[in-house]
Motif scaffolding. Structure first.
Motif, PDB file in Angstrom:
ATOM      1  N   HIS A 109      -8.141   6.094  -2.173  1.00  0.00           N
ATOM      2  CA  HIS A 109      -7.250   6.861  -1.806  1.00  0.00           C
ATOM      3  C   HIS A 109      -5.977   5.864  -1.500  1.00  0.00           C
ATOM      4  O   HIS A 109      -4.756   6.253  -1.677  1.00  0.00           O
ATOM      5  N   PHE A 110      -6.208   4.633  -0.871  1.00  0.00           N
ATOM      6  CA  PHE A 110      -5.137   3.757  -0.338  1.00  0.00           C
ATOM      7  C   PHE A 110      -4.358   3.229  -1.631  1.00  0.00           C
ATOM      8  O   PHE A 110      -3.122   3.253  -1.257  1.00  0.00           O
ATOM      9  N   ILE A 111      -5.235   2.893  -2.872  1.00  0.00           N
ATOM     10  CA  ILE A 111      -4.286   2.443  -3.729  1.00  0.00           C
ATOM     11  C   ILE A 111      -3.442   3.490  -4.461  1.00  0.00           C
ATOM     12  O   ILE A 111      -2.331   3.203  -4.815  1.00  0.00           O
ATOM     13  N   HIS A 112      -4.086   4.624  -4.407  1.00  0.00           N
ATOM     14  CA  HIS A 112      -3.177   5.922  -5.080  1.00  0.00           C
ATOM     15  C   HIS A 112      -2.047   6.272  -4.189  1.00  0.00           C
ATOM     16  O   HIS A 112      -1.039   6.483  -4.647  1.00  0.00           O
ATOM     17  N   ALA A 113      -2.264   6.360  -2.717  1.00  0.00           N
ATOM     18  CA  ALA A 113      -0.978   6.398  -1.874  1.00  0.00           C
ATOM     19  C   ALA A 113       0.154   5.701  -2.128  1.00  0.00           C
ATOM     20  O   ALA A 113       1.276   5.846  -2.255  1.00  0.00           O
ATOM     21  N   MET A 164      -2.812  -6.334  -1.754  1.00  0.00           N
ATOM     22  CA  MET A 164      -3.399  -5.139  -2.610  1.00  0.00           C
ATOM     23  C   MET A 164      -2.095  -4.118  -2.607  1.00  0.00           C
ATOM     24  O   MET A 164      -1.972  -3.376  -3.594  1.00  0.00           O
ATOM     25  N   THR A 165      -1.442  -3.843  -1.502  1.00  0.00           N
ATOM     26  CA  THR A 165      -0.421  -2.722  -1.292  1.00  0.00           C
ATOM     27  C   THR A 165       0.775  -3.201  -2.210  1.00  0.00           C
ATOM     28  O   THR A 165       1.305  -2.089  -2.836  1.00  0.00           O
ATOM     29  N   ALA A 170       3.715  -0.202  -3.336  1.00  0.00           N
ATOM     30  CA  ALA A 170       4.264   0.343  -2.223  1.00  0.00           C
ATOM     31  C   ALA A 170       5.819  -0.062  -1.941  1.00  0.00           C
ATOM     32  O   ALA A 170       6.025  -1.365  -2.502  1.00  0.00           O
ATOM     33  N   ASN A 171       6.574   0.669  -1.159  1.00  0.00           N
ATOM     34  CA  ASN A 171       8.060   0.070  -0.914  1.00  0.00           C
ATOM     35  C   ASN A 171       8.037  -0.880   0.160  1.00  0.00           C
ATOM     36  O   ASN A 171       8.947  -1.799   0.149  1.00  0.00           O
ATOM     37  N   PHE A 172       7.117  -0.759   1.212  1.00  0.00           N
ATOM     38  CA  PHE A 172       7.411  -1.873   2.349  1.00  0.00           C
ATOM     39  C   PHE A 172       5.850  -2.052   2.624  1.00  0.00           C
ATOM     40  O   PHE A 172       5.005  -1.375   2.947  1.00  0.00           O
ATOM     41  N   VAL A 173       5.939  -3.521   2.735  1.00  0.00           N
ATOM     42  CA  VAL A 173       4.641  -4.022   2.887  1.00  0.00           C
ATOM     43  C   VAL A 173       4.795  -5.239   4.076  1.00  0.00           C
ATOM     44  O   VAL A 173       5.523  -6.234   3.643  1.00  0.00           O
ATOM     45  N   LEU A 199       3.384  -0.102   4.568  1.00  0.00           N
ATOM     46  CA  LEU A 199       2.083  -0.575   5.394  1.00  0.00           C
ATOM     47  C   LEU A 199       2.635  -1.555   6.524  1.00  0.00           C
ATOM     48  O   LEU A 199       3.567  -2.450   6.263  1.00  0.00           O
ATOM     49  N   VAL A 200       1.919  -1.508   7.591  1.00  0.00           N
ATOM     50  CA  VAL A 200       1.865  -2.586   8.546  1.00  0.00           C
ATOM     51  C   VAL A 200       0.516  -3.023   8.712  1.00  0.00           C
ATOM     52  O   VAL A 200      -0.650  -2.106   9.392  1.00  0.00           O
TER      53      VAL A 200
END
Lengths: 275, 383
Positions: A109-113, A164-165, A170-173, A199-200
């Motif tokens: 779910h994490f990688i797909h979100a 990973m993110t 993702a836009n913000f890591v 992600l934080v």
């Protein structure tokens, strides 16, 4: 009234039966404090926040705070949050997960979100261990560390949440720690106002289950370890590669502005409304 | 709505799967989260096309069935009427979240177009093997509503019923179809929404500070405001008190679980739908559901032509099991036949409610082929 008391009255649930479940020395309360300060500083209304948590110690923080809160099942917090965000894109949907929750059971779910770049703010409370379940290793337990399921030391490599993110799109890591609280406040505020998946990763000590087994004599030792190893990204990048070993960079790693999934979806639907 | 508003009922030539979608849209479904799996995918494909064109419709293809149901639960909390569809293996993956939906009392409709199993089984053949799983698939004690549909028109109406029950009782509702029903194409009538009874979950009328999300009420069903409406509450899968906060106190645990049972139990008369055909004077009874009920209908007609007093109960509700209707049939008939495309999942219930007055015969077929009227007629003639 002191500012902190005001915040407690405004954001914590007066009708919830305290005390909380977290151990002395746990960093999760610091993250919750940082989250509340960030929401307050940005002037976001409590009704506009949905806080979705997974299972474990991090999952329990949702019950104490007076937002719309959901304590979902293990690993699936992001799926529930996805439903809320798509149904109500105007809301700030915040997800709190542990390291096991986010990238062990919930890894898919994490990688797909992150790939969808859906507008969720995700706080991964990384304490390198399954805390509430009794100190078993997670996919973030560092190589060689001890846990109840790695009694001879962890033999598997751990996930780097940031890499990973980033790879998933993702836009913000970003990454922070509960020792560097002012930085953490800033990161959470940036994440809350950033379009797309944010992600934080928060490094937070679990003395009871991780520290005790891994030569940290007291919770204070763990905070001192965070102080010593966490290095601001700018400083980390200037270091000679051979001096980087053992240090963990903190700061903002990805700051993109691709349209979020809900924005793309709204644009697609707008075409039908016109036609 | 951008499309021209429909002003009259219309006739369409539709698959059972498409009839489900028509029913869902009529009922006000505005969120679909799903993952494709044979033989349920046509529902998803049709939703992908239709939902984005509706007023506030959201369609999302998730990464797996677990995520699909998770997204539906999130959207349901946000006030949407939600649906997902799946088949055997996907249904198995969803079980944990079905229990979660029962616990937080989230209305949702889950369509399971059954395939043969266990495991990957017979992906494209008809079966009725998930009946007991629909009732007992998740862990722990819980009540749930499980419906079925006989033909394509029925798919539309039972989907509307499924949404109404889920909203009325704040409960997940499972609609079990078999491959024959979902993949049959027939002419059906699509009514207007205004000609149907469409129900919505109860909204709180008290001020937010007085609201308790899991409060005891006369019906046992607490009001459920959408997230973001000013009524901030906590939803958790942990056993909770009426505020939604986790509890392990015996009195609160017992009260919470008992209410969840009672809210369904005390409305058996409303939920248990059956369709009776020539049962008043029947000496040989048939209890069937799904496409098998269609075969049974013809078999009963043919038996009557031969002078045998046969009758049929077509179960539209599978759970809570329509005991009153079936028990009546068992009292009237010397033999009751239960044909189904499994090893005996509803006949188990029929035998359970048999007061000892008649013999229960089963016809079981697990080779991925339909049960024919001829097969049922043969059994009726022996009964």
């Amino acid at each position: 009234m002191a500012e902190v008391t005001q915040l407690i009255h405004e954001y914590l649930r007066h009708d919830k039966k305290f005390p909380h479940v977290l151990c002395p020395g746990c960093g999760h309360g610091i993250v919750l404090g940082s989250l509340i300060r960030s929401v307050h500083a940005l002037g976001i209304a409590k009704d506009d926040v949905a806080l979705v948590a997974g299972i474990g110690c991090s999952g329990r923080v949702a019950v104490y705070v007076d937002f719309n809160t959901v304590h979902a099942v293990h690993g699936r917090a992001l799926t529930v949050a996805t439903g809320i965000k798509m149904a109500k894109p105007e809301m700030h949907v915040i997800v709190v997960q542990g390291d096991g929750d986010a990238l062990s059971i919930g890894g898919n779910h994490f990688i797909h979100a992150a790939r969808r770049n859906i507008g969720l703010t995700v706080l991964v409370l990384n304490n390198f261990i399954y805390g509430m379940t009794g100190g078993q290793c997670s996919s973030a337990t560092p190589l060689g560390c001890w846990s109840t399921t790695t009694p001879y030391g962890q033999m598997e490599k751990s996930f780097d949440f940031v890499e990973m993110t980033r790879a998933a799109g993702a836009n913000f890591v970003s990454r922070g720690t509960v020792f560097h609280v002012k930085t953490l406040d800033k990161l959470i505020q940036q994440a809350l106002t950033h379009e797309g998946f944010s992600l934080v990763e928060v490094l937070t000590p679990c003395h009871t289950q991780f520290g005790r087994k891994n030569k940290f004599k007291s919770p204070v030792d763990m905070y001192q370890w965070l102080k010593k190893t966490a290095t601001p990204l700018e400083a980390y990048e200037k270091l000679d590669p051979d001096k980087r070993a053992g240090r963990i960079p903190i700061g903002v790693f990805v700051d993109n502005h691709e349209p979020a999934l809900e924005t793309r979806y709204a644009a697609m639907r707008a075409k039908f409304a016109k036609g | 709505m951008s499309a021209k508003r429909k002003t009259a009922a219309r006739e369409i030539f539709a698959l059972g799967a498409e009839a489900v979608v028509e029913g869902a849209l009529l009922a006000g479904c505005s969120f679909y989260g799903g993952y494709p799996i044979t033989p349920s995918s046509e529902i998803m494909e049709s939703m992908a096309e239709r939902l984005p064109r509706t007023e506030d419709g959201v369609f999302i293809q998730m990464e797996d069935e677990i995520a699909s149901l998770g997204a539906c639960i999130g959207a349901s909390l946000a006030g949407r009427k939600v649906m997902t569809a799946t088949s055997g293996p996907g249904f198995s993956l969803m079980q944990e979240l079905i229990g979660y939906a029962c616990m937080i009392e989230a209305p949702l409709v889950l369509v399971n177009v059954m395939r043969g199993g266990p495991s990957t089984g017979l992906p494209t053949s008809p079966a009725q093997g998930d009946v007991q799983q629909a009732r007992w698939g998740t862990h722990g004690d819980h009540s749930i509503i499980v419906l079925s549909a006989t033909d394509v028109q029925d798919c539309l109406h039972m989907t509307v019923k499924a949404f109404n029950f889920s909203e009325k009782y704040r409960s997940p509702v499972i609609l079990l179809l078999d491959e024959v029903t979902a993949h049959t194409r027939e002419k059906i009538t699509v009514p207007l929404a205004k000609d149907l009874e469409i129900l919505y979950r109860l909204q709180p009328s008290m001020p937010p500070e007085w609201y308790k999300p899991f409060e005891e009420t006369v019906r046992g069903v607490p009001p459920m405001p959408p997230i973001g409406s000013g009524y901030r509450f906590h939803a958790t899968g942990l056993t909770h008190d009426d505020h939604g906060y986790p509890t392990q106190k015996s009195d609160e645990v017992v009260a919470a679980i008992s209410r969840q049972f009672r809210k369904i139990d005390q409305f058996f008369f409303d939920i248990q739908i059956t369709d009776e055909f020539l049962t008043e004077d029947a000496e040989v009874g048939v209890v069937a559901y799904g496409s098998v009920a269609r075969s049974a209908h013809l078999a009963v007609e043919q038996a009557r032509e031969r002078g045998i007093k046969a009758g049929l109960i077509d179960l539209k509700t599978l759970f809570p099991f329509p005991r009153a209707a079936v028990e009546g049939l068992l009292r009237r008939c010397r033999t009751v036949i239960v044909p189904e495309m499994n090893m005996g999942q509803i006949s188990r219930e029929v035998k359970r409610v048999n007061p000892g007055t008649s013999t229960v015969w089963t016809i079981n077929r697990i080779d991925g082929h339909i049960i024919t009227p001829k097969q049922i007629l043969e059994s009726i003639r022996k009964g």
